[in-house]
Each structure stands twice: as structure tokens, then as C-alpha cells.
Scaffold this active site. Structure first.
Site, PDB file in Angstrom:
ATOM      1  N   LYS A 181       0.838  -1.198   0.000  1.00  0.00           N
ATOM      2  CA  LYS A 181       0.000   0.000   0.000  1.00  0.00           C
ATOM      3  C   LYS A 181       0.878   1.257   0.000  1.00  0.00           C
ATOM      4  CE  LYS A 181      -2.034   2.037   3.401  1.00  0.00           C
ATOM      5  NZ  LYS A 181      -2.705   2.173   4.683  1.00  0.00           N
TER       6      LYS A 181
ATOM      7  N   ASP B   8      -6.709   1.175   0.881  1.00  0.00           N
ATOM      8  CA  ASP B   8      -6.780   1.283   2.341  1.00  0.00           C
ATOM      9  C   ASP B   8      -8.187   0.844   2.760  1.00  0.00           C
ATOM     10  OD1 ASP B   8      -8.467   3.302   1.636  1.00  0.00           O
ATOM     11  OD2 ASP B   8      -7.563   4.813   2.912  1.00  0.00           O
TER      12      ASP B   8
END
Ligand code: SF4
Length: 257
Positions: A167, A185
């Protein structure tokens, strides 16, 4: 005919009668063993058509042509540090701490000069700050030792840095280097699933699903549009479907409009 009737009644009488108690028990057991009918599954939502996806992102673009991330940073390095610090913390909480930190340390060299103890002091309001301070120092060392003090430009390289996962790499590649990556997320994960745009059991599944359906012309900003949509409209507990830009396209059976 009469013969047949007799033979049946003879058979009936040859079956030993079951005591009532035993019969009752047996019935109970049979009832228990019978599997319950499967709960009715809600039908799989119809996948979005390319025209619908285009329409949704056109609306996001019209409403917010240049969406910005909310993590404050000065350069790719401070962005990387901010994203590493943001794990399980709010952007606002991270910004509060990094404003002062980045004023004195905006490069890996300066961060090392500052040292782990002082970094810890600056970020002590952020959750898991001890471990995060360790990572900030370790990633700064690695950037200097292996990447000439620059944040690398590939996902695989960024993922080798302490505290940085997929991420983090996707956010940095997108925001610092303009790559068409999709960082998933908690907000993007929820929106991808609820809307039916890219259902998936893991962030990676949602990431790959979104990359597949979103037209390239929207990919630079798609990550921010979806984050902002999840943060301010498609809220986890009480989605604001009545003001949602894509409420007519959303596939969520529980949407309130
Ligand atoms: S209609 Fe409701 S559930 Fe669907 S995307 Fe909009 S806010 Fe989320």
C-alpha cells in the site's frame, strides 16, 4: 382383489410395534440431523458495465478535478515517511506530528542526523511510535546505502524498505511519481466492495479489480477519489447515500436511496 388386501394387512401386522417413547426420541433425532435449509443468499450484484464505470468517474472528476491526498509532505522522501507513519493512524494525527519533524528533517541524511531518540519525541503522539521511529531511521539508512538517498521508483524496491508494504509503495508511486497505481486502504476496500465496482476478499483482490475496470484516463486520481468518497460519503457505519454522487449506479443492496 380380496387376496391382495389380505396379504397387505398380514404384512402390516408382522412389523413389531415401536414403543411410543422410542419413537418420540427417534423423531427428535431425525429432526436434529435434518440440515436446516441454507440461508437465502442475496443474489450476486450485476457487474458494472464499462459505460457505468466511466459515468461514475466522470462525476467524481467533475466534482473534484484535482483531488489531493491529505497527508502533508514536502518531497517523495517525506511522503514515504508520512505514509509509513500513517499505518493505523489518522492523516490529521500524522500531519500534526510531521509538520515539526519535516521542518528539521526532510531528507534521509537529516533524519539520520536527528537520530532515533529525537524522531521518537516528534512522533510520540502517533500510535506504535517506537516501532515507527525505528523504521524511519532504518529506511533512511537503506535509502542512502542502496538508492543514493532517493526514494526508488519501483514497487518491488519500495517494498524492501523497513515499514513499507504494497500500500505504501502504491501511494508513493502514485503521488510522488504519477504512476497509475491503486492503493487500497480501509476506505477503498469498503467502497470497492459495497458499490460492486471491484468486490474482493483481500486488498490485493480489490486493487487488481479496480485496476481492471477503471479506464486509464481516470487512474491517476482514482485512488484519491475513492478514498475521499469512503471517508466523507460512503462512511463505514452510516453511508450518506442520499448525497452520494453515484447512488443510482451503486450495487449495494442496503443503500438507503
Ligand atoms: S449509494 Fe450509499 S453505499 Fe452506495 S456508494 Fe453511495 S454512499 Fe456508498
Amino acid at each position: 382383489m380380496a387376496k391382495i388386501t389380505r396379504s397387505i394387512s398380514a404384512k402390516k401386522s408382522s412389523v413389531p410395534s415401536v414403543p411410543k417413547k422410542v419413537a418420540k426420541k427417534a423423531t427428535k433425532k431425525t429432526a436434529k440431523a435434518t440440515p436446516k435449509p441454507a440461508a437465502k443468499k442475496s443474489p450476486k450484484p450485476k457487474p458494472w458495465t464499462p459505460a457505468e464505470v466511466y459515468e461514475a468517474f466522470s462525476r467524481f472528476r467533475k466534482a473534484n478535478p484535482e483531488p489531493k491526498g491529505e497527508l502533508e509532505h514536502l518531497n517523495p522522501y517525506t511522503l514515504l515517511v508520512a505514509v509509513v507513519l500513517s499505518a493505523q493512524a489518522t492523516d490529521a494525527g500524522v500531519n500534526k506530528a510531521t509538520r515539526a519533524l519535516f521542518a528539521v528533517a526532510d531528507t534521509p541524511e537529516r533524519m539520520l542526523e536527528l537520530g532515533e531518540e529525537k524522531v521518537r519525541e516528534y512522533i510520540k503522539t502517533i500510535g506504535l511510535y517506537r516501532n515507527k521511529a525505528k523504521n524511519v531511521i532504518a529506511l533512511s539508512e537503506k535509502l542512502i546505502a542502496e538508492f543514493g538517498g532517493e526514494v526508488p521508483r519501483t514497487r518491488a524496491e519500495i517494498e524492501t524498505l523497513p515499514g513499507a508494504g504494497r500500500k505504501t509503495a502504491n501511494v508513493v508511486l502514485n503521488m510522488a511519481y504519477g504512476e497509475h497505481t491503486m492503493a487500497v486502504d480501509t476506505h477503498v476496500f469498503r467502497v470497492g466492495n459495497r458499490t460492486g465496482l471491484a468486490p474482493g476478499n483481500t486488498p490485493l483482490e480489490v486493487e487488481l479489480g479496480l485496476e481492471k475496470v477503471i479506464p486509464p484516463e481516470f487512474m491517476l486520481h482514482a485512488h484519491h477519489w475513492l478514498i475521499l468518497h469512503g471517508r466523507y460519503t460512503c462512511l463505514a457505519r452510516k453511508p450518506r447515500c442520499e448525497v452520494c454522487l453515484i447512488n443510482d449506479l451503486c450495487r449495494w443492496p442496503e443503500k438507503t436511496v
